[in-house]
Design a protein around this motif. Structure first.
Motif, PDB file in Angstrom:
ATOM      1  N   ASP A  36       0.833  -1.215   0.000  1.00 52.38           N
ATOM      2  CA  ASP A  36       0.000   0.000   0.000  1.00 52.38           C
ATOM      3  C   ASP A  36       0.863   1.260   0.000  1.00 52.38           C
ATOM      4  O   ASP A  36       0.553   2.241  -0.696  1.00 52.38           O
ATOM      5  N   GLU A  43       1.247   6.589  -6.946  1.00 50.16           N
ATOM      6  CA  GLU A  43       0.111   7.443  -7.319  1.00 50.16           C
ATOM      7  C   GLU A  43       0.393   8.912  -7.048  1.00 50.16           C
ATOM      8  O   GLU A  43      -0.134   9.791  -7.748  1.00 50.16           O
ATOM      9  N   LYS A  57      -2.336  -2.505  -9.510  1.00 48.19           N
ATOM     10  CA  LYS A  57      -2.693  -2.166  -8.139  1.00 48.19           C
ATOM     11  C   LYS A  57      -3.478  -3.280  -7.441  1.00 48.19           C
ATOM     12  O   LYS A  57      -3.097  -3.740  -6.356  1.00 48.19           O
ATOM     13  N   GLU A  58      -4.557  -3.701  -8.022  1.00 50.44           N
ATOM     14  CA  GLU A  58      -5.405  -4.692  -7.359  1.00 50.44           C
ATOM     15  C   GLU A  58      -4.717  -6.052  -7.302  1.00 50.44           C
ATOM     16  O   GLU A  58      -4.819  -6.775  -6.301  1.00 50.44           O
ATOM     17  N   GLU A  59      -4.007  -6.416  -8.382  1.00 47.43           N
ATOM     18  CA  GLU A  59      -3.285  -7.685  -8.374  1.00 47.43           C
ATOM     19  C   GLU A  59      -2.231  -7.710  -7.269  1.00 47.43           C
ATOM     20  O   GLU A  59      -2.081  -8.721  -6.557  1.00 47.43           O
ATOM     21  N   ARG A  61      -2.183  -5.937  -4.473  1.00 44.67           N
ATOM     22  CA  ARG A  61      -2.789  -5.954  -3.138  1.00 44.67           C
ATOM     23  C   ARG A  61      -3.300  -7.351  -2.788  1.00 44.67           C
ATOM     24  O   ARG A  61      -3.192  -7.769  -1.628  1.00 44.67           O
ATOM     25  N   GLU A  62      -3.826  -8.061  -3.754  1.00 38.19           N
ATOM     26  CA  GLU A  62      -4.268  -9.428  -3.481  1.00 38.19           C
ATOM     27  C   GLU A  62      -3.077 -10.312  -3.143  1.00 38.19           C
ATOM     28  O   GLU A  62      -3.132 -11.128  -2.200  1.00 38.19           O
ATOM     29  N   ARG A  65      -1.974  -9.648   0.404  1.00 39.34           N
ATOM     30  CA  ARG A  65      -2.802 -10.322   1.412  1.00 39.34           C
ATOM     31  C   ARG A  65      -2.415 -11.798   1.532  1.00 39.34           C
ATOM     32  O   ARG A  65      -2.343 -12.344   2.637  1.00 39.34           O
TER      33      ARG A  65
END
Length: 492
Positions: A36, A43, A57-59, A61-62, A65
């Motif tokens: 993050d 950004e 971004k989403e890839e 962050r997954e 996790r």
């Protein structure tokens, strides 16, 4: 977000990758927080720096996790577990992700495989946060293209980041990632490393495997995959992960036990280092650049190595070497065009010619016209130069030179300056002393030597004999201990 959290995120973004990985494994840092923080940094900064062609971004962050869950459940975590990295959008394919190679005709091409080096980094726990900018097919020493635009140096947004791994170098220098991949066919790791004040490494030919397809012979014999990082130790971890043979690369070197991490702790006392500021006069050098580089050489003597200024005995003229290099590069560009046509049905030289800069189409044209015997003559020229460098390494352990002949040039220069220190020079290749050592397949690094009076980074190039990657790492790490550059970040 509060100022204190922003400052904390900036501190995270400038941690060495080695420390970041250790703290993640201990549970002191969350991979989610780390990713993050870097995404926030991208950004907030990339509108100016333009280091990334695509942010995942989403890839990312997954994956972060998943990495956090693994810290709690797994006992055997990789050396880069949870560490965000960037991948150059050239030789850095990722299955299911757009792979443009910096070229507008390929803006909608999606990779159907993951490159060997990228897969090895991911297997080591690294998390790819994005693909970095590059000129079309890495064809020049500045990073701009008709697809994503220009990437400047974070140290001065009116100066080039170099190329062709300029997006990767700028991202690392600006704290967007601690590590990034690069590729190097004429200095494409070392030029931007110098322009962006980071460590850039180009290994011995085929230390890092790559499965060129559809034609595994299309790349010239001086094409390497390398690293960009803010420290030598971080690059050592990255190289340790990426190297080793692969059955899909017919040129890959065998595993000969090279240990990059151990090499960073080795002394260099007793090494004999040759210094040549201009490659026997082939390159005019800006006096300030030469002064900064020569002042930095004391670091080696502090480590009980000797440094002698020497003549190499190069017999070729600049134009001789230029022609030999460009013949190979043009044939490669023509081959790349044929490969794109065969693999994707896209004829860049035909229907999409207006989506490529003249500098690319001219190379394709030249490559289509070069006869086999002419290419053979160029190879004989390269052989003669290769032998002179090998002769030098029979007497000396390393060779050092400036990386660039000038400060990072203005982004207004399309190719580079036409004159340096009162001498005319060939714009495209006349301002970086890197490409001759792609002709020798030797390991080469660029390390930050210091700064000009204007606060612009200046790089020192370290060249080792082929296969002696550990020696280059030992010298680079020793130099860094004596002349650390970590307080240069973040760039002004």
């Amino acid at each position: 977000m509060t100022i204190s959290v922003c400052m904390a995120n900036k501190d995270i973004c400038y941690l060495p990758a080695t420390e970041m990985a250790s703290r993640i494994k201990r549970g002191d840092l969350s991979p989610v927080d780390v990713v993050d923080a870097h995404i926030e940094r991208i950004e907030s900064r990339d509108e100016d720096v333009n280091a990334f062609i695509r942010l995942l971004k989403e890839e990312a962050r997954e994956e972060a996790r998943e990495a956090e869950r693994a810290v709690e459940t797994a006992s055997d975590l990789g050396p880069l577990h949870g560490v965000p990295i960037a991948v150059k959008d050239l030789l850095g394919a990722m299955e299911g992700i757009r792979h443009t190679k910096g070229a507008k005709p390929l803006e909608n091409v999606v990779a159907d495989h993951t490159a060997i080096a990228v897969q090895r980094l991911e297997d080591a726990g690294a998390i790819v946060v994005g693909k970095t900018n590059t000129p079309e097919f890495g064809h020049k020493g500045q990073t701009d293209n008709l697809l994503a635009g220009e990437t400047p140096s974070p140290f001065d947004l009116e100066r080039t980041s170099g190329g062709s791994s300029g997006g990767s170098a700028a991202a690392v220098a600006d704290g967007m990632v601690p590590l990034a991949t690069g590729s190097d066919a004429g200095g494409s790791c070392r030029i931007p490393a110098s322009a962006c004040g980071v460590f850039g490494y180009c290994p011995s030919f085929t230390r890092v495997p790559h499965a060129h397809r559809p034609n595994m012979f299309v790349a010239p014999p001086f094409f390497q995959i390398g690293t960009l990082s803010r420290s030598v130790s971080d690059a050592a971890v990255m190289m340790d992960v990426m190297t080793g043979p692969h059955p899909r690369d017919p040129f890959g070197l065998p595993d000969d036990g090279v240990d990059y991490i151990d090499a960073t702790q080795r002394p260099i006392s007793g090494l004999d280092i040759a210094y040549n500021p201009d490659l026997d006069g082939l390159f005019p050098i800006d006096p300030e650049v030469q002064s900064v580089v020569e002042d930095s050489l004391d670091a080696f003597e502090t480590l009980d190595a000797t440094v002698d200024e020497v003549e190499i005995g190069i017999e070729q003229s600049f134009d001789d070497l230029w022609d030999a290099f460009m013949d190979h590069w043009s044939v490669t560009m023509a081959g790349i065009n044929e490969g794109v046509k065969a693999e994707h049905g896209i004829d860049m030289y035909g229907d999409h010619r207006d989506e490529l800069p003249d500098s690319v189409t001219e190379k394709i044209t030249e490559g289509r016209e070069i006869a086999a015997l002419d290419l053979g003559a160029a190879q004989a020229t390269i052989t003669s130069f290769f032998d002179k460098i090998q002769d030098l390494f029979e007497a000396y352990d390393l060779l050092v030179t400036p990386t660039l002949a000038i400060e990072p040039p203005s982004t207004e220069h399309v190719s580079g300056p036409s004159e340096i220190n009162g001498r005319e020079t060939r714009e495209a290749l006349g301002w970086f002393l890197t490409w001759p050592f792609n002709l020798t397949a030797t390991p080469n690094a660029s390390i930050p030597a210091g700064f000009s009076e204007d606060g612009l980074p200046i790089g020192l190039q370290i060249v080792g004999p082929r296969y002696e990657d550990e020696r280059v790492f030992a010298a680079s790490a020793g130099f860094e201990r004596v002349n650390p550059w970590s307080d240069a970040y973040p760039p002004r």
